[in-house]
Design an enzyme around this catalytic site. Structure first.
Site, PDB file in Angstrom:
ATOM      1  N   ASP A  27      -4.290  -5.209  -7.215  1.00  0.00           N
ATOM      2  CA  ASP A  27      -5.582  -5.343  -6.532  1.00  0.00           C
ATOM      3  C   ASP A  27      -6.009  -4.122  -5.736  1.00  0.00           C
ATOM      4  OD1 ASP A  27      -3.810  -5.796  -4.328  1.00  0.00           O
ATOM      5  OD2 ASP A  27      -5.433  -6.876  -3.306  1.00  0.00           O
TER       6      ASP A  27
ATOM      7  N   ASP B 105      -1.323  -1.010  -4.187  1.00  0.00           N
ATOM      8  CA  ASP B 105       0.037  -1.534  -4.275  1.00  0.00           C
ATOM      9  C   ASP B 105       0.280  -2.085  -5.685  1.00  0.00           C
ATOM     10  OD1 ASP B 105      -1.570  -3.713  -4.331  1.00  0.00           O
ATOM     11  OD2 ASP B 105      -0.849  -4.607  -2.487  1.00  0.00           O
TER      12      ASP B 105
ATOM     13  N   TYR C 173      -2.925 -13.050   2.067  1.00  0.00           N
ATOM     14  CA  TYR C 173      -4.376 -13.189   2.116  1.00  0.00           C
ATOM     15  C   TYR C 173      -4.669 -14.479   2.861  1.00  0.00           C
ATOM     16  CZ  TYR C 173      -5.586  -9.259  -0.851  1.00  0.00           C
ATOM     17  OH  TYR C 173      -5.788  -7.998  -1.334  1.00  0.00           O
TER      18      TYR C 173
ATOM     19  N   GLU D 144      -7.785   3.595   1.009  1.00  0.00           N
ATOM     20  CA  GLU D 144      -7.288   2.739  -0.071  1.00  0.00           C
ATOM     21  C   GLU D 144      -8.452   2.154  -0.880  1.00  0.00           C
ATOM     22  OE1 GLU D 144      -4.694  -0.488   1.181  1.00  0.00           O
ATOM     23  OE2 GLU D 144      -3.881  -0.695  -0.843  1.00  0.00           O
TER      24      GLU D 144
END
Ligand SMILES: *[C@@H]1O[C@H](CO)[C@@H](O)[C@H](O)[C@H]1NC(C)=O
Ligand SMILES: *[C@@H]1O[C@H](CO)[C@@H](O)[C@H](O)[C@H]1NC(C)=O
Ligand SMILES: *[C@@H]1O[C@H](CO)[C@@H](O)[C@H](O)[C@H]1NC(C)=O
Length: 507
Positions: free
Chosen positions: A92, A95, A240, A478
């Site tokens: 996603d 990572d 999450y 990121e």
């Protein structure tokens, strides 16, 4: 492979990425010099290309992002005795974990772009690439939904992965499986997966009808699971955590199911539960209300007048964002960027733009002249201009005079917080780079990333329009799949604006 072949591969992978960067920056400069719009077609193509760099599993011969290799070919192994196979899908962000929740949201956004801007994306010759990107995600979601009350929601131990800096191709951290079931439900994720499959089923309707039907039937099954076994996902899955609960995802998925199936059952569901809808502050992987409301407002304008609450709520969301509105909740930076919060702010910019773009299109198509925010009126084209200002900021019209998309424009982020991109390609450097070596040699290095992850949009600048191009500043550097996916829709909505510009620049 022999050593002479290795040298050849090294030369190939390096020149390919360099070539891409070089040609785009020249093109960009020419457009800017002419005072024209940014090259939205180029940005669209690259935003979609990014997804090939995020692929997990066995890469096909058609793979265009050459620095990547096969990875995670044993995913699902702990449950192989149950015939579970979880190879594929997307990492996603920077990572190597596969989180189904943001993956589903990303697939829904990509599909939404394909549904709303099919003609524009097709004219830009990107529809096939977009369908391929969607299918890479939907194929995985289908695999993960192994029974009517089971959905695998994560592959990979989040903590072990985050403590390690490895290419996906070398990955040796535990590929732990997480799943939701009737006993340990997670309605947010099951509903989001349902939304993704319904949205994608619309995309494939005229393209592959058997696939489209399969997506719709699995979407119905997931929605049933989400709604019947209601429960919060966050209890067992700390990576999450939902702050908004699951009601927004249930409405979002029912709205997509209605759009894809036209089955009145789903319309009745959103009418019956409209009391859940509220005027939200953000549209994100966690909070889906603005997206659901924008979809249902289209149905309102299409004649479903009992959906007016959704229209009111999405307009109130827009009033919170539009500069000059008296109910403004977020400021724009001095350079003109919508600023929601410091953690990966561009995710909120791109997702808001997706909603604004679709809503302005809905208003225009319905011959409505705009929306009223207290005393202030915003026309559909003013809303669209705001989207353009945000997309242009991302592509280079900002105080740093840089593009926040890797490989687009002459200046862009060089230290993407991304494991695979920062370590040399497996094809150039075949020997393994372990967790600690990756950390000391590449994460802690001050050198630019080894591989240009073309199309990656980063978290973006701070509230002073300042960007630290540093790998360690993950909230700024990121990329994530949902940022890129939302950007695809936002930039696709502007494609008609560049037709003249692209023609001029191409001469
Ligand atoms: C349609 O989807 C099925 C999988 O459900 C696939 O096997 C088939 O090749 C696809 N057909 C086309 C024309 O893409
Ligand atoms: C899950 O969320 C609820 C409220 O939204 C909270 O009370 C609870 O502590 C959370 N659980 C975990 C494990 O974070
Ligand atoms: C917006 O900026 C003004 C002036 O700097 C400030 O007073 C206000 O608190 C800010 N609003 C938000 C929501 O940050």
């Amino acid at each position: 492979m022999g050593s002479s072949e290795k040298v050849w591969v090294l030369a190939l992978c390096c020149t390919l990425t360099m070539a891409l960067a070089g040609s785009s920056s020249q093109y960009e400069l020419a457009l800017e010099d002419l005072g024209l719009s940014y090259d939205y077609k180029d940005a669209l193509g690259k935003a979609i290309l990014f997804f090939e760099g995020q692929r997990s599993g066995k890469l096909p011969a058609s793979q265009r992002v050459k620095w990547r290799g096969d990875s995670a070919l044993d995913d699902g192994k702990p449950d192989n005795h149950l015939q579970v196979k979880l190879v594929g899908g997307y990492y996603d962000a920077g990572d190597n974990v596969k989180f189904l929740w943001p993956m589903a949201f990303s697939v829904t956004l990509l599909s939404w772009a394909a549904v709303e801007y099919r003609n524009e994306i097709s004219s830009a010759d990107e529809l096939n690439n977009l369908c391929t990107a969607i299918r890479w995600g939907t194929d995985f979601i289908l695999k993960a939904h192994t029974s009517s009350t089971t959905l695998y929601t994560q592959v990979g131990d989040g903590q072990a992965d985050h403590d390690c800096w490895e290419r996906p191709e070398d990955m040796d951290t535990p590929r732990t499986l997480y799943k939701i079931t009737a006993d340990s439900p997670g309605s947010e994720v099951a509903a989001d997966a349902a939304a993704a499959l319904s949205a994608a089923s619309l995309v494939f309707q005229g393209v592959n009808s058997s696939y489209s039907k399969k997506l719709l039937s699995k979407s119905k099954s997931l929605f049933k699971f989400a709604d019947k076994y209601r429960g919060k996902y966050n209890e067992s899955f700390p990576f999450y955590i939902s702050y908004t609960g699951y009601k927004d995802e249930l409405i979002w998925s029912a709205a997509w199911l209605y759009k894809a199936s036209r089955d009145e059952k789903y319309l009745n569901y959103v009418v019956r539960n409209q009391g859940w809808s509220e005027s939200a502050l953000e549209f994100s992987w966690d909070g889906k209300f603005p997206g659901a409301q924008a979809l249902l407002a289209q149905e309102f304008y299409g004649g479903k007048k009992d959906l007016s609450k959704y229209k009111t709520d999405v307009e109130s969301f827009i009033c919170k964002l539009m500069p000059g509105s008296n109910t403004l909740q977020y400021n724009t930076t001095a350079g003109g960027l919508l600023y929601v919060r410091s953690s990966s702010n561009l995710q909120y910019v791109t997702s808001s733009c997706m909603v604004l773009s679709v809503y302005s299109k809905t208003l225009m198509a319905s011959n409505i002249d705009g929306i009223q925010c207290g005393p202030t009126h915003f026309s559909a084209s003013q809303i669209k201009s705001f989207v353009k200002s945000q997309v242009d900021y991302i592509l280079g019209n900002n105080p740093m005079k840089m593009s926040y998309m890797v490989g687009h424009g002459s200046k862009h982020p060089t230290q993407l917080h991304h494991r695979g991109s920062s370590i040399p390609s497996i094809h150039c450097h075949p020997s393994k780079v372990g967790c600690n070596d990756g950390m000391s040699m590449y994460f802690n290095s001050n050198s630019p990333n080894q591989n240009l992850h073309v199309g990656a949009i980063v978290g973006g600048p701070d509230s002073n329009d300042h960007f630290n191009d540093l790998r360690s500043e993950h909230s700024q550097s990121e990329p994530t799949t949902y940022m890129n996916a939302a950007f695809v829709g936002a930039v696709a909505g502007l494609l008609d604006e560049t037709r003249g510009a692209s023609a001029t620049a191409a001469e």
